[in-house]
Every structure is written in C-alpha cells, then in structure tokens.
Write an enzyme that holds these catalytic residues in place. Structure first.
Site, PDB file in Angstrom:
ATOM      1  CB  CYS A   1     -67.703  96.165 -14.130  1.00 29.03           C
ATOM      2  SG  CYS A   1     -66.878  97.278 -15.280  1.00 29.03           S
TER       3      CYS A   1
ATOM      4  CD  GLU B   1     -70.499  95.554 -11.223  1.00 32.12           C
ATOM      5  OE1 GLU B   1     -70.775  96.758 -11.204  1.00 32.12           O
ATOM      6  OE2 GLU B   1     -70.559  94.856 -12.248  1.00 32.12           O
TER       7      GLU B   1
END
Length: 366
Positions: free
Chosen positions: A324, A358
């Site tokens: 992330c 991401e």
C-alpha cells in the site's frame, strides 16, 4: 476533489500519471510495464467515517480539508457505496430530533458490503444507558422497515454496545468461486471491494501451478490466504489482532477450506520461531518443519517489511508482495533484489483521485 464531487472526467489522466510514477519508481528493479487494474469511478469505498456537527437544531456529517483543516459539510459522499449514501440520510433523519441518540454524538462510522449489509457505529462523549439502547433499538427497527439490512453499535469510553452483532458477511466472486468473508467493526478490511476482487484474482493468476505450501504474514481476516488456498497444498498464516484471527477462523469454516492454519502472532515473532531463536507456546502442536513453503505472501503496513523479515523472506523461492506504499516497497526491494528478480508487476487503483497507489509484485529467486 471535494467530498461531494468526484472529478470523474479526470480519472483516466490520474490513472495514467500513477502508472508512469510507479514505472519510474520501479525502474531500478524492473523494466516491466505495470498490469493496470482500474477502480469504479464512483461508489467504490465500502467504509467511511464522519465527524458530526451540531449546528443549532441542524445536524450533519462533516470532514476536514487536509490542507486548510477547515470544516466541510457532507450530505452525500459519491466515493462511498450507494448503501452508505442511503444510510447517511437515514441516520441524520433518525438521530437529529432524538435527544437520547443525538446528545454528545460526535462521530458515525459506516461499514458496508457488496452483499448490501451494514454496520453503523455511533461514537459518544457520554455514558450510554438503557434510554440510549431503547432509542437505538427503535432506530434500527425503523431502518430495517425501510429495507436496510443494518446493525447498530454504540461506543463510548470503555463501552461498546452491540444491539445484535458487530460484524457483517461479505460475499465476493473470485475466479469463478464465491468467497465469504466476515468483516468485524473497527477491524481492518479492504476499503474498495471491486479492487479487492481484482487483487485476489491477480494473486491467484500469478501463483497458479504453484508447488508446495504458502506462508502468509499479516493475514488479517484471511482475505488472501483463503482465496489462494486452492493453489497450494497447505497455507500457514500469521496475524496479531484477535478480532481478525477470530474472523479468519470463521471464514475458514464458512468457505469449507481444510488446508489453512492461522497462528496468532506478530510477523517479527514468527521470524524468530522460524529461525529457531525462540519457542512459543502458541506454536505447540504445529510442526513448522512439516511445511514445505515455496512461496511467501506479504501485505505489510505502510512502513513495509522490517530488516529481519526482509532477511527471512529472502529464503523463499517466490515472494508475493502486495504494497500500500510503493516507497517502502522500493526500499525493501533494495535488499530483496539482491536475491530475487521482479517477474510480475501490477498497479491496483485502490484509492482513485488521490496520490496513493497499491501495487503487487511477484519476486522469483535468481
């Protein structure tokens, strides 16, 4: 972008900028062009949190501008699911003129699923009593009479009141199979369900024809472990948060999966156990040497992998890494690329209209 307006006409340009940025960041480690997975342009967030503003007789949701810290009234939130938008209106209507529910209410949290279930948590700066419970029960019943499948929770300091339950069950179609995932209020869940499906299917695709077993660190409610179980003989997964472990155990049973073992311990502790540095009572009855883990899966927090875990994962022929935060991924790759090469690279647009990215990489031993 404002909370009530999404610049959908700019989606393609913003996505292209992210692809270019990720490719530049990854250039020292790979010349692969990222596989790109697009988000829905609106109604993609399955959870949202709002502060409440009391303005005379009026009551409404607010957010704060990240730059100016100024208050922004939010009556609709197109980034969130249709169900959250419906509930936002219904909750304000149900709470505004009810003293027991409105008094000292400062925040409402919404958690929803693609299967149209919801948990709504009301947060207070006061003690919650029987009068509150009765008023909340009446509101819940009124919401259900409108066809809303909703559970209400009241929270205050050292207090949590569940009228029914504190979870909902999501159902996701993943590569031709429906997966059931219990999602617990106030625990981590993937915010963008459509993107989660694409991440799971990508992870399945890059691990097809796998040999041996899978080890996963930071497994949460078993989101990836359970979906990937069909590609491996066995899966061994670790997680530290008790509610997530309980949800993962439920999900194993609900999906009739018999080859996944969840251990409640931190990734750092598991590293010590694998290296024989320490013994843990929680591992009694689990023979780590029986597992032939050819692949390790990591989905770490924004801080990335610590140096000890970096060393540990280098021992595995294949590393599947969902990040992330590509900046910490690249920092980890400075070490991991000494022993592994990037064989797959994907960009998942989990957070449209923001700078956040991401991404996923599959690393194979040199």
């Amino acid at each position: 972008m404002t909370p009530e307006h999404l610049p959908t006409e700019q989606y393609e340009a913003q996505l292209a900028e992210k692809v270019s940025r990720l490719q530049s960041m990854m250039a020292p480690f790979s010349d692969l062009v990222p596989e790109v997975f697009r988000s829905p342009v609106s109604h993609y967030r399955m959870r949202a949190e709002f502060r409440l503003w009391h303005d005379g007789d009026d009551l409404y949701h607010i957010m704060f501008d990240q730059q100016t810290k100024s208050r922004i009234r939010v009556d609709t939130f197109p980034a969130a699911s249709q169900l959250i938008n419906t509930l936002m209106k219904a909750m304000i209507a149900g709470v505004r003129d009810n003293h027991a529910l409105r008094h000292k209410l400062f925040q409402i949290d919404y958690l929803t699923t693609l299967s149209n279930q919801a948990v709504v948590s009301l947060l207070y700066h006061k003690k919650l009593d029987e009068e509150w419970r009765e008023a909340a029960t009446a509101l819940r019943d009124a919401l259900r009479a409108q066809g809303l499948n909703v559970h209400l929770i009241g929270r205050a300091t050292k207090t949590k009141i569940e009228l029914d339950q504190d979870y909902i069950d999501e159902r996701l179609p993943v590569a031709g199979k429906e997966m059931i995932y219990r999602q617990v209020e106030n625990s981590f869940t993937q915010p963008n369900a459509a993107m989660n499906i694409q991440m799971l299917e990508w992870a399945l695709e890059v691990t097809k024809d796998s040999k041996g077993d899978l080890l996963e660190l930071y497994c949460g409610n078993g989101n990836f472990s359970l979906a990937l179980a069909r590609n491996f003989n066995r899966v061994l997964a670790t997680e530290i948060a008790k509610p997530s472990v309980a949800a993962a155990q439920y999900n194993i049973a609900a999906n009739h999966i018999d080859n996944v073992q969840i251990i409640r311990m931190a990734a750092e502790e598991f590293t010590q156990a694998m290296n024989g540095v320490r013994e843990f009572n929680r591992l009694q009855g689990i023979d780590l040497k029986r597992y032939q883990c050819e692949t390790i899966f990591v989905d770490p927090p924004r801080s990335g992998l610590d140096s000890e875990t970096e060393k540990m994962v280098q021992a595995y022929p294949r590393i599947l890494y969902i990040s992330c935060n590509p900046e910490t991924l690249c920092k980890n790759l400075e070490t991991l690329s000494q022993t592994h090469t990037v064989s797959r690279l994907a960009l998942f647009d989990q957070f449209p209209y923001t700078h956040h990215m991401e991404c996923g990489v599959l690393l194979t031993a040199r």
